[in-house]
Design an enzyme around this catalytic site. Structure first.
Site, PDB file in Angstrom:
ATOM      1  N   GLN A  95       0.837  -1.193   0.000  1.00  0.00           N
ATOM      2  CA  GLN A  95       0.000   0.000   0.000  1.00  0.00           C
ATOM      3  C   GLN A  95       0.873   1.246   0.000  1.00  0.00           C
ATOM      4  OE1 GLN A  95      -3.630  -0.575   2.830  1.00  0.00           O
ATOM      5  NE2 GLN A  95      -1.958  -1.788   3.705  1.00  0.00           N
ATOM      6  N   HIS A 113      -1.188   1.428  -4.476  1.00  0.00           N
ATOM      7  CA  HIS A 113      -1.634   2.829  -4.376  1.00  0.00           C
ATOM      8  C   HIS A 113      -0.781   3.751  -5.221  1.00  0.00           C
ATOM      9  CE1 HIS A 113      -3.564   1.789  -0.293  1.00  0.00           C
ATOM     10  NE2 HIS A 113      -4.266   1.383  -1.324  1.00  0.00           N
ATOM     11  N   CYS A 140       1.976  19.806 -17.246  1.00  0.00           N
ATOM     12  CA  CYS A 140       2.156  18.745 -18.241  1.00  0.00           C
ATOM     13  C   CYS A 140       2.962  19.284 -19.425  1.00  0.00           C
ATOM     14  CB  CYS A 140       0.784  18.264 -18.720  1.00  0.00           C
ATOM     15  SG  CYS A 140       0.880  17.039 -20.030  1.00  0.00           S
ATOM     16  N   SER A 182      -2.368  -1.132   9.478  1.00  0.00           N
ATOM     17  CA  SER A 182      -3.397  -1.068  10.536  1.00  0.00           C
ATOM     18  C   SER A 182      -4.660  -1.820  10.128  1.00  0.00           C
ATOM     19  CB  SER A 182      -3.737   0.404  10.823  1.00  0.00           C
ATOM     20  OG  SER A 182      -4.158   1.028   9.609  1.00  0.00           O
TER      21      SER A 182
HETATM   22  P1  NAD Z   1     -12.583   3.264  -0.291  1.00  0.00           P
HETATM   23  O1  NAD Z   1     -13.300   2.898   0.956  1.00  0.00           O
HETATM   24  O2  NAD Z   1     -13.147   4.306  -1.199  1.00  0.00           O
HETATM   25  O3  NAD Z   1     -12.306   1.935  -1.131  1.00  0.00           O
HETATM   26  C1  NAD Z   1     -11.194   1.992  -2.040  1.00  0.00           C
HETATM   27  C2  NAD Z   1     -11.537   1.148  -3.230  1.00  0.00           C
HETATM   28  O4  NAD Z   1     -11.555  -0.217  -2.811  1.00  0.00           O
HETATM   29  C3  NAD Z   1     -12.905   1.463  -3.822  1.00  0.00           C
HETATM   30  O5  NAD Z   1     -12.810   1.427  -5.248  1.00  0.00           O
HETATM   31  C4  NAD Z   1     -13.770   0.307  -3.343  1.00  0.00           C
HETATM   32  O6  NAD Z   1     -14.751  -0.055  -4.306  1.00  0.00           O
HETATM   33  C5  NAD Z   1     -12.772  -0.821  -3.230  1.00  0.00           C
HETATM   34  N1  NAD Z   1     -13.117  -1.786  -2.172  1.00  0.00           N
HETATM   35  C6  NAD Z   1     -13.648  -1.500  -0.982  1.00  0.00           C
HETATM   36  N2  NAD Z   1     -13.810  -2.644  -0.280  1.00  0.00           N
HETATM   37  C7  NAD Z   1     -13.348  -3.646  -1.076  1.00  0.00           C
HETATM   38  C8  NAD Z   1     -13.226  -5.046  -0.918  1.00  0.00           C
HETATM   39  N3  NAD Z   1     -13.636  -5.656   0.213  1.00  0.00           N
HETATM   40  N4  NAD Z   1     -12.698  -5.792  -1.914  1.00  0.00           N
HETATM   41  C9  NAD Z   1     -12.309  -5.183  -3.051  1.00  0.00           C
HETATM   42  N5  NAD Z   1     -12.409  -3.858  -3.286  1.00  0.00           N
HETATM   43  C10 NAD Z   1     -12.906  -3.115  -2.283  1.00  0.00           C
HETATM   44  O7  NAD Z   1     -11.107   3.654   0.106  1.00  0.00           O
HETATM   45  P2  NAD Z   1     -10.600   5.094   0.513  1.00  0.00           P
HETATM   46  O8  NAD Z   1     -10.293   5.050   1.967  1.00  0.00           O
HETATM   47  O9  NAD Z   1     -11.524   6.159   0.007  1.00  0.00           O
HETATM   48  O10 NAD Z   1      -9.236   5.180  -0.313  1.00  0.00           O
HETATM   49  C11 NAD Z   1      -9.293   4.917  -1.708  1.00  0.00           C
HETATM   50  C12 NAD Z   1      -8.052   4.169  -2.055  1.00  0.00           C
HETATM   51  O11 NAD Z   1      -6.961   5.077  -1.963  1.00  0.00           O
HETATM   52  C13 NAD Z   1      -7.750   3.030  -1.072  1.00  0.00           C
HETATM   53  O12 NAD Z   1      -7.159   1.952  -1.750  1.00  0.00           O
HETATM   54  C14 NAD Z   1      -6.722   3.683  -0.127  1.00  0.00           C
HETATM   55  O13 NAD Z   1      -5.884   2.746   0.483  1.00  0.00           O
HETATM   56  C15 NAD Z   1      -5.974   4.555  -1.105  1.00  0.00           C
HETATM   57  N6  NAD Z   1      -5.325   5.672  -0.428  1.00  0.00           N
HETATM   58  C16 NAD Z   1      -4.012   5.903  -0.665  1.00  0.00           C
HETATM   59  C17 NAD Z   1      -3.394   6.951  -0.035  1.00  0.00           C
HETATM   60  C18 NAD Z   1      -1.940   7.189  -0.254  1.00  0.00           C
HETATM   61  O14 NAD Z   1      -1.396   8.208   0.203  1.00  0.00           O
HETATM   62  N7  NAD Z   1      -1.293   6.247  -0.925  1.00  0.00           N
HETATM   63  C19 NAD Z   1      -4.088   7.804   0.810  1.00  0.00           C
HETATM   64  C20 NAD Z   1      -5.427   7.535   0.993  1.00  0.00           C
HETATM   65  C21 NAD Z   1      -6.058   6.461   0.372  1.00  0.00           C
HETATM   66  N1  APR Z   2       7.028  -2.510  12.540  1.00  0.00           N
HETATM   67  C1  APR Z   2       5.789  -3.067  12.347  1.00  0.00           C
HETATM   68  N2  APR Z   2       4.643  -2.359  12.361  1.00  0.00           N
HETATM   69  C2  APR Z   2       4.751  -1.036  12.570  1.00  0.00           C
HETATM   70  C3  APR Z   2       5.989  -0.378  12.761  1.00  0.00           C
HETATM   71  C4  APR Z   2       7.159  -1.184  12.732  1.00  0.00           C
HETATM   72  N3  APR Z   2       8.383  -0.656  12.901  1.00  0.00           N
HETATM   73  N4  APR Z   2       5.753   0.948  12.952  1.00  0.00           N
HETATM   74  C5  APR Z   2       4.403   1.120  12.860  1.00  0.00           C
HETATM   75  N5  APR Z   2       3.808  -0.073  12.658  1.00  0.00           N
HETATM   76  C6  APR Z   2       2.382  -0.355  12.469  1.00  0.00           C
HETATM   77  C7  APR Z   2       1.469   0.543  13.277  1.00  0.00           C
HETATM   78  O1  APR Z   2       1.217  -0.046  14.530  1.00  0.00           O
HETATM   79  C8  APR Z   2       0.210   0.556  12.396  1.00  0.00           C
HETATM   80  O2  APR Z   2      -0.659  -0.492  12.753  1.00  0.00           O
HETATM   81  O3  APR Z   2       2.109  -0.084  11.109  1.00  0.00           O
HETATM   82  C9  APR Z   2       0.735   0.278  10.982  1.00  0.00           C
HETATM   83  C10 APR Z   2       0.659   1.504  10.075  1.00  0.00           C
HETATM   84  O4  APR Z   2      -0.710   1.761   9.881  1.00  0.00           O
HETATM   85  P1  APR Z   2      -1.172   3.076   9.068  1.00  0.00           P
HETATM   86  O5  APR Z   2      -0.417   4.256   9.534  1.00  0.00           O
HETATM   87  O6  APR Z   2      -2.669   3.078   9.099  1.00  0.00           O
HETATM   88  O7  APR Z   2      -0.669   2.795   7.582  1.00  0.00           O
HETATM   89  P2  APR Z   2      -1.347   1.802   6.537  1.00  0.00           P
HETATM   90  O8  APR Z   2      -1.972   0.639   7.209  1.00  0.00           O
HETATM   91  O9  APR Z   2      -0.334   1.547   5.476  1.00  0.00           O
HETATM   92  O10 APR Z   2      -2.514   2.700   5.889  1.00  0.00           O
HETATM   93  C11 APR Z   2      -3.236   2.069   4.809  1.00  0.00           C
HETATM   94  O11 APR Z   2      -4.339   4.126   4.300  1.00  0.00           O
HETATM   95  O12 APR Z   2      -3.869   6.376   4.406  1.00  0.00           O
HETATM   96  C12 APR Z   2      -4.109   5.311   3.548  1.00  0.00           C
HETATM   97  O13 APR Z   2      -3.454   4.686   1.440  1.00  0.00           O
HETATM   98  C13 APR Z   2      -2.956   5.047   2.673  1.00  0.00           C
HETATM   99  O14 APR Z   2      -1.691   3.124   2.167  1.00  0.00           O
HETATM  100  C14 APR Z   2      -2.308   3.827   3.237  1.00  0.00           C
HETATM  101  C15 APR Z   2      -3.502   3.113   3.766  1.00  0.00           C
END
Ligand code: NAD
Ligand code: APR
EC number: 2.3.1.286
Length: 237
Positions: A95, A113, A140, A182
């Protein structure tokens, strides 16, 4: 026990989240260090935020690019790259957008992502890998409109092909590891259930318990940078 399951010709799928990069110095999203100034990432990593304040969102992403440039892959990233080399049937689904898995040597990887190092046009189909210093509001080169980070934001769907590949791999896994996430954001948060429904052994490696912990076959709580190298020690690289 988990160590023994990583050998042989088992199909191993690993899902990682921000916790895997924490020991490299990259802030997680929901940890204590998850804030940027007074903004939560959830308030900036969204299409509506970009439409309303593109300069602020670009400032946030340029800050993340600058920060990650100074970070190095940590033992957790390196252990996963070594695991890929040691076993024939492996896929890493991340992710994270920081690119540290690729810098650590991972090649069998799905960046669900997107990536901080991808930019794409908000209007035409221009998209490119760019590791350079971007201006505050990058334009762009083809049509002159604003570029955006090549990252999936809240409220946006994943690239369908990427999600399909991830779901296919998780559904065929013999062993599913969930590392440093998480387990709060979909669709990644449902992958462990998909793996379990198809008979995989499920393992959580995380600093603290998550909503998925109670459903996992094994839960190893601690630093990924400590646990992963220990798990793969002895597997032929
Ligand atoms: P969301 O709740 O809108 O769902 C994200 C996508 O996953 C949607 O298209 C939804 O249809 C699909 N989905 C939901 N549940 C599913 C399941 N059980 N099986 C398969 N597909 C499922 O998510 P969000 O919180 O609005 O975030 C949108 C996306 O962007 C997520 O994948 C999130 O992790 C990602 N994101 C990335 C960042 C970043 O900085 N990389 C930040 C925020 C969100
Ligand atoms: N080792 C193992 N786990 C760790 C460590 C470590 N050193 N440090 C932090 N963690 C754990 C924390 O306890 C937490 O449960 O990693 C997890 C990080 O969780 P988030 O901050 O929620 O990050 P993530 O799960 O990647 O978020 C999912 O949400 O914001 C969106 O798209 C974004 O990809 C991200 C997605």
């Amino acid at each position: 026990m988990v160590k023994a399951m990583l050998g042989g010709d088992r199909r191993v799928v690993v899902l990682t989240g921000a916790g895997v990069s924490a020991e490299s110095g990259v802030p997680t999203f929901r940890g204590r260090d998850g804030l940027w100034r007074t903004h939560r990432p959830e308030d900036l990593a969204r299409p509506d935020a970009f439409a309303a304040h593109p300069e602020l969102v670009w400032e946030f992403y340029n800050w993340r690019r600058e920060l990650v440039r100074k970070c190095e892959p940590n033992p957790a990233h390196l252990a996963l790259a070594a695991l890929e080399r040691a076993i024939p049937n492996f896929l890493l689904i991340t992710q994270n957008v920081d690119g540290l898995h690729v810098r650590a040597g991972s090649r069998k990887i799905l960046e669900m992502h997107g990536s901080l190092w991808q930019v794409r046009c908000t209007v035409c189909s221009h998209a490119r890998e760019d590791h350079g210093d971007l201006p505050e509001m990058p334009e762009c080169p083809v049509c002159g409109h604003l570029l955006r980070p090549g990252v999936v934001w809240f409220g946006e769907p994943l690239v369908p092909g990427v999600l399909r590949l991830a779901i296919e791999a998780v559904g065929k896994a013999d062993v599913f590891l969930s590392v440093g996430t998480s387990s709060l954001v979909q669709p990644a948060a449902s992958f462990y259930q998909l793996a379990k429904d198809h008979g995989a052994v499920t393992v959580e490696i995380n600093l603290e318990p998550t909503p998925s912990t109670g459903f996992m076959d094994f839960a190893l709580h601690g630093m990924a940078g400590d646990i992963l190298p220990e798990l793969i020690a002895g597997l032929s690289d």
